[in-house]
Design an enzyme around this catalytic site. Structure first.
Site, PDB file in Angstrom:
ATOM      1  N   HIS A   1       0.824  -1.215   0.000  1.00 41.87           N
ATOM      2  CA  HIS A   1       0.000   0.000   0.000  1.00 41.87           C
ATOM      3  C   HIS A   1       0.853   1.258   0.000  1.00 41.87           C
ATOM      4  O   HIS A   1       1.910   1.321   0.624  1.00 41.87           O
ATOM      5  CB  HIS A   1      -1.024  -0.004   1.135  1.00 41.87           C
TER       6      HIS A   1
ATOM      7  N   ASP B   1       5.853   1.392   7.252  1.00 45.16           N
ATOM      8  CA  ASP B   1       4.469   0.960   7.014  1.00 45.16           C
ATOM      9  C   ASP B   1       3.766   1.926   6.079  1.00 45.16           C
ATOM     10  O   ASP B   1       3.237   2.941   6.529  1.00 45.16           O
ATOM     11  CB  ASP B   1       3.732   0.886   8.356  1.00 45.16           C
TER      12      ASP B   1
ATOM     13  N   GLU C   1      -5.275   1.808   2.320  1.00 44.29           N
ATOM     14  CA  GLU C   1      -5.179   0.606   3.157  1.00 44.29           C
ATOM     15  C   GLU C   1      -5.402   0.966   4.615  1.00 44.29           C
ATOM     16  O   GLU C   1      -6.067   0.240   5.363  1.00 44.29           O
ATOM     17  CB  GLU C   1      -3.807  -0.052   2.970  1.00 44.29           C
ATOM     18  N   GLU C   2      -4.826   2.103   5.025  1.00 51.80           N
ATOM     19  CA  GLU C   2      -4.908   2.496   6.432  1.00 51.80           C
ATOM     20  C   GLU C   2      -6.304   2.929   6.838  1.00 51.80           C
ATOM     21  O   GLU C   2      -6.597   3.056   8.022  1.00 51.80           O
ATOM     22  CB  GLU C   2      -3.906   3.620   6.719  1.00 51.80           C
TER      23      GLU C   2
ATOM     24  N   ASP D   1       3.731  -6.061   3.220  1.00 51.89           N
ATOM     25  CA  ASP D   1       3.415  -4.935   4.095  1.00 51.89           C
ATOM     26  C   ASP D   1       4.366  -4.953   5.292  1.00 51.89           C
ATOM     27  O   ASP D   1       4.335  -5.895   6.091  1.00 51.89           O
ATOM     28  CB  ASP D   1       1.956  -5.057   4.556  1.00 51.89           C
TER      29      ASP D   1
ATOM     30  N   HIS E   1       2.671   3.236  13.374  1.00 52.79           N
ATOM     31  CA  HIS E   1       1.605   4.235  13.297  1.00 52.79           C
ATOM     32  C   HIS E   1       1.920   5.474  14.140  1.00 52.79           C
ATOM     33  O   HIS E   1       1.015   6.095  14.710  1.00 52.79           O
ATOM     34  CB  HIS E   1       0.268   3.633  13.723  1.00 52.79           C
TER      35      HIS E   1
END
Length: 512
Positions: A285, A297, A329-330, A358, A452
């Site tokens: 992604h 990520d 994606e997130e 990923d 994140h």
């Protein structure tokens, strides 16, 4: 009450956001050497060879691409006050341009297409929850939660829902004008919030059945959703006990948030050469969360695919190779879900397998393989898992297995009968003592301590793991680009696998 006065009165903290403006400008590609550019000379290229392709992968090239990606993420600083590549931001628009321009330099080797689709995105600017006389330490707004009324604090009594709040009748009449406390389980969080909203509640709190906090999402927006928090089971159980003893609990809830729909884009590249009826497909992604630049990520997975795409262009393939860079994606696997939903039955059958890549360079990494079986997943998934196992063993490397739990872009493919698999290096999971012995690093810490977060930047990369896994990505693509011999044929009449019955994630957040 204006936002500033809310902050002053309640000392609330939150993340900054701003307008999201698309950017379309050419981006220079960092080449370690001049790329091969092909027009109609496909027959003159050497046939794909896994070892030769792997030898062309170097961590120095990957790191150079990561530096470009971080610079692109910095283009969002005027919107978010920090680098990010969240969908709709300048950083993400520039990421898409970078991928497209890199592929364009490969001439006619690939047919490159863009697939635009609507994506729901949400931002929480500030939030606060007070229950009784305390602030629950585990409280966090649900993803895609609406704000509290007028984006201001609301006050009410905490009313306990019956069962798990999955039926409208589970939410008592007293919920109207108050705040509902709901147990996690049985149905999606969005259903619980919707039932609370239909009952007239001002806000909802979902408490976990385990001690940990609930990091969930409401999913597809509903006009009946109300501002919703998740809290851990320890605090939630304490509040339940007080209410059942007849104690009155008051609460103040505040969420300043927005939920909106934007248009974003998947990028698909397919080789012009190779059997178009038998395609090997891989994806990663292109977006990050709003909280950080997302260099691991999934900068690492998407850049691994890009580097493999560049090096693959020097070879002839027998079977077509289709590479994808998913958007949103997130936000809940929106890009890959949309792509699969648009496939005709014939197009679905042309994809022999899908591989998900990923997070390839987590600093406290483990070499993780999705633990696919042909009993629970589409036939062929187990054979793909064995390919990864064989490669790690051939390199003398340890590996471990992780479940298919719905957390990445393989989800839509497996649900629609396409064999799937992939590798990863870990997110917020905690490394075990056994894994410390197998891979080094530190037991008791997350695989990616910056998962994140703002710290997912250039300092957050294990370059050794990234190079290893990119070589494995190259091997997986090269193997099937050359031959599907021994790999199960697709069967349009095959029964849908049992995958998905107990899956509680759809992307990085819990949905149930």
């Amino acid at each position: 009450m204006a936002r500033l006065s809310v902050v002053a009165a309640l000392a609330f903290t939150g993340a900054a956001s701003a307008l999201q403006i698309p950017l379309q400008i050419p981006i220079n590609t960092p080449w370690t050497e001049t790329p091969a550019v092909h027009q109609d000379d496909g027959d003159e290229l050497p046939l794909i060879d896994s070892k030769t392709l792997q030898d062309r992968i170097a961590s120095s090239s990957l790191e150079a691409r990561a530096k470009v990606l971080y610079d692109l993420a910095k283009r969002s600083e005027d919107e978010y006050n920090h680098p990010t590549r969240v969908i709709g931001s300048k950083g993400h628009e520039a990421t898409l341009t970078y991928i497209q321009s890199t592929l364009a330099q490969l001439g006619s080797y690939y047919n490159v297409s863009s697939q635009s689709f609507p994506a729901v995105t949400g931002n929480v600017f500030e939030s606060r929850l007070v229950v009784g006389a305390e602030v629950p330490s585990s409280a966090a707004p649900m993803g895609l939660t609406p704000p509290t009324r007028n984006n201001e604090p609301v006050h009410g009594q905490v009313i306990l829902a019956e069962n798990e709040g999955c039926e409208p009748s589970d939410v008592p009449e007293q919920a109207s004008g108050n705040i509902v406390l709901i147990k996690r389980g049985t149905c999606p969080f969005g259903t619980k919030s919707e039932n609370a909203g239909k009952a007239g509640a001002l806000a909802a709190i979902v408490y976990n059945t385990d001690p940990e906090p609930v990091q969930g999402t409401l999913g597809t927006p509903s006009p009946d959703h109300v501002a919703t928090f998740g809290i851990g089971g320890t605090e939630g159980s304490k509040y339940v006990e007080k209410i059942r003893k007849g104690e009155k609990l008051d609460a103040i809830a505040y969420i300043d948030a927005e939920v909106r729909t934007i248009v974003t884009t998947n990028i698909i590249a397919q080789t012009l050469g190779g059997d178009a009826e038998n395609c090997v497909m891989a994806g990663g992604h292109s977006d990050s969360v709003a909280e950080g630049p997302g260099i691991n990520d999934d900068g690492t997975g998407s850049l691994s695919l890009l580097e493999v795409a560049v090096q693959l262009s020097r070879f002839r393939v027998n079977n077509c190779v289709r590479l994808a860079w998913w958007a949103a994606e997130e936000e809940g696997l929106l890009g890959s879900d949309y792509y699969v939903s648009q496939l005709s039955g014939e197009d679905n059958q042309r994809i022999r397998l899908f591989m998900d890549y990923d997070m390839m360079a987590s600093p406290n990494y483990a070499y993780q393989i999705y633990n696919a079986t042909n009993e629970e997943n589409p036939t062929g998934s187990a054979e793909l898992k064995e390919l990864y196992i064989d490669w790690y063993e051939d390199q003398g490397l340890n590996y471990t297995f992780i479940p298919f739990d719905g957390r990445s872009d393989y989800d839509g493919f497996i649900r629609n009968g396409i064999p799937g698999g992939g590798i990863a290096t870990g997110a917020e999971g905690v490394k075990t003592k056994d894994e410390e012995a197998m891979f080094g690093g530190k037991a008791g810490d997350w695989y990616d301590p910056n998962y994140h977060q703002i710290g997912d930047d250039l300092r957050n990369l294990a370059l050794d793991a990234w190079e290893v896994n990119t070589k494995l990505i190259a091997h997986s693509i090269a193997t099937f680009a050359k031959s599907f011999k021994g790999f199960p044929e697709r069967n349009a009449d095959a029964e849908i696998s049992s995958y998905g019955r107990d899956v509680k994630y759809h992307g990085s957040k819990l949905v149930v």
